[in-house]
Write a protein that holds these residues in place. Sequence first.
Motif, PDB file in Angstrom:
ATOM      1  N   LYS A  50       0.834  -1.206   0.000  1.00  0.00           N
ATOM      2  CA  LYS A  50       0.000   0.000   0.000  1.00  0.00           C
ATOM      3  C   LYS A  50       0.867   1.253   0.000  1.00  0.00           C
ATOM      4  CE  LYS A  50      -3.995   0.232   1.972  1.00  0.00           C
ATOM      5  NZ  LYS A  50      -5.132   0.268   2.914  1.00  0.00           N
ATOM      6  N   ALA A  51       1.966   1.213   0.752  1.00  0.00           N
ATOM      7  CA  ALA A  51       2.879   2.356   0.775  1.00  0.00           C
ATOM      8  C   ALA A  51       3.504   2.575  -0.598  1.00  0.00           C
ATOM      9  CB  ALA A  51       3.958   2.140   1.829  1.00  0.00           C
ATOM     10  N   CYS A  52       3.831   1.483  -1.272  1.00  0.00           N
ATOM     11  CA  CYS A  52       4.387   1.580  -2.625  1.00  0.00           C
ATOM     12  C   CYS A  52       3.386   2.235  -3.567  1.00  0.00           C
ATOM     13  CB  CYS A  52       4.754   0.190  -3.143  1.00  0.00           C
ATOM     14  SG  CYS A  52       5.204   0.135  -4.894  1.00  0.00           S
ATOM     15  N   ALA A  53       2.122   1.838  -3.449  1.00  0.00           N
ATOM     16  CA  ALA A  53       1.086   2.416  -4.312  1.00  0.00           C
ATOM     17  C   ALA A  53       0.954   3.923  -4.097  1.00  0.00           C
ATOM     18  CB  ALA A  53      -0.251   1.727  -4.060  1.00  0.00           C
ATOM     19  N   SER A  54       1.258   4.360  -2.862  1.00  0.00           N
ATOM     20  CA  SER A  54       1.228   5.796  -2.546  1.00  0.00           C
ATOM     21  C   SER A  54       2.568   6.474  -2.816  1.00  0.00           C
ATOM     22  CB  SER A  54       0.835   5.995  -1.079  1.00  0.00           C
ATOM     23  OG  SER A  54      -0.449   5.478  -0.821  1.00  0.00           O
ATOM     24  N   LYS A  55       3.521   5.709  -3.328  1.00  0.00           N
ATOM     25  CA  LYS A  55       4.888   6.195  -3.610  1.00  0.00           C
ATOM     26  C   LYS A  55       5.553   6.800  -2.377  1.00  0.00           C
ATOM     27  CE  LYS A  55       4.524   6.862  -8.610  1.00  0.00           C
ATOM     28  NZ  LYS A  55       5.462   5.736  -8.847  1.00  0.00           N
TER      29      LYS A  55
END
Length: 415
Positions: free
Chosen positions: A337-342
């Motif tokens: 999820k953090a990756c999706a939010s960059k």
Amino acid sequence: MRTLTVAATTLALALAAAGCSGKATGGSSSDGVKTGPGVTDDKITVAALTDLTGPYAALGKGVTQAQKLYFDQLNAAGGVCGRKIELVVRDHGYDVQKAVAAYSEVAPRSVALPQVIGSPITNALRARVESDHLLTIPQAWAHDLLGSRYIQVTSTTYDIDMINGLAYLAQEKGLKRGDKVGHIYLEGDYGQSALAGSKYAAGKLGMTLVEQQVKATDADMTAQVGAFRKAGVKAVLVSVSPKQAASLVGVAAASGLDVPFAASNSAFAQQLLATPVGAALQKDYYVMTAAPPFSTDIAAVRKLAGEYQAAYKGQPLDSSVYSGYTTAGIVGEALKKACASKDLTRDGIVNAHRSNARFDLGFGGAPQDFSKWDRPASRASYVVKPDAKAAGGTRMVRDATESDLAKGYAAPSHG
């Protein structure tokens, strides 16, 4: 839970290092993702502070192997944000000072701690975890670990399990108002958390609680069984180590204390079924747990069992495997999820984690709510029974259920 000693020089070094792992400001990588400590262009590092040589070595081994399995699978699927996950493991042997030193070593280069075994160790590290903004998953379920945005206590706490356990005994084993119920518990966070639940439930049900506290070093439960027999208890709640539980049940069987037992999840290990008390444990001993048994007919559970046995041939298949895999999954999902939010900074990972109000990897039971950190993530306990013929050593007695008693319960203040 035990007296710990350490050379003054070692302690001084550990304390001196305490200020070295504070949260770092985020940078930015070539792919436009915000990063911080523990993240490079090709790697994300997480760390486990486990017990491989102390009293919970069996738990530590199973949890660690299951976490390695999860991260290996995640890496095989491409990792997160094009980066592979590295799991760094340190053995503290259930020694608080060793855990402090290990934290000082690994925390500055980690984005999360998917495993910290022990309530005393988690509490000793709490201030530093909060200062460092590290998402931390303890393998401990004392209610006094609640209340931190950065520490995620998974599923039910010990007090909730004991409330659900006594409710189960009252519903299914004929306990009634006025009966006496024993509770044997370890001194320290584990036992005190379980005791808070049993006191609440006994009070609501009009029962008298007969308490017996033991130390972690106590091995023979003869005196405690004698006290329960003298008091005339109709059931016994169990919140001790697996070996102590084995002594309790063995002595009870030999002395004629024929009552049902409802145990905390930390008071049973599959290995006990191969000991002389195996038969007694399979008679009237029930374990309250957030983990479905591996003998249950849930596709995801069967799949995990097969994958773990393929990776670790001959190793016990018990609740530590489920716990290790799911807690690694909690961190893995937060990273995704953090990756999706960059945003792969520590705060970005914690924010991603806390946005999840219905975490579910498909293993059954109640979804976990991670959006509120001052209460248990779940209040529903399975009731399982030791069974040497069942996969994982237990079989389902009752699906995950939150008792009416638990619905009205609020944990004591945990500061």
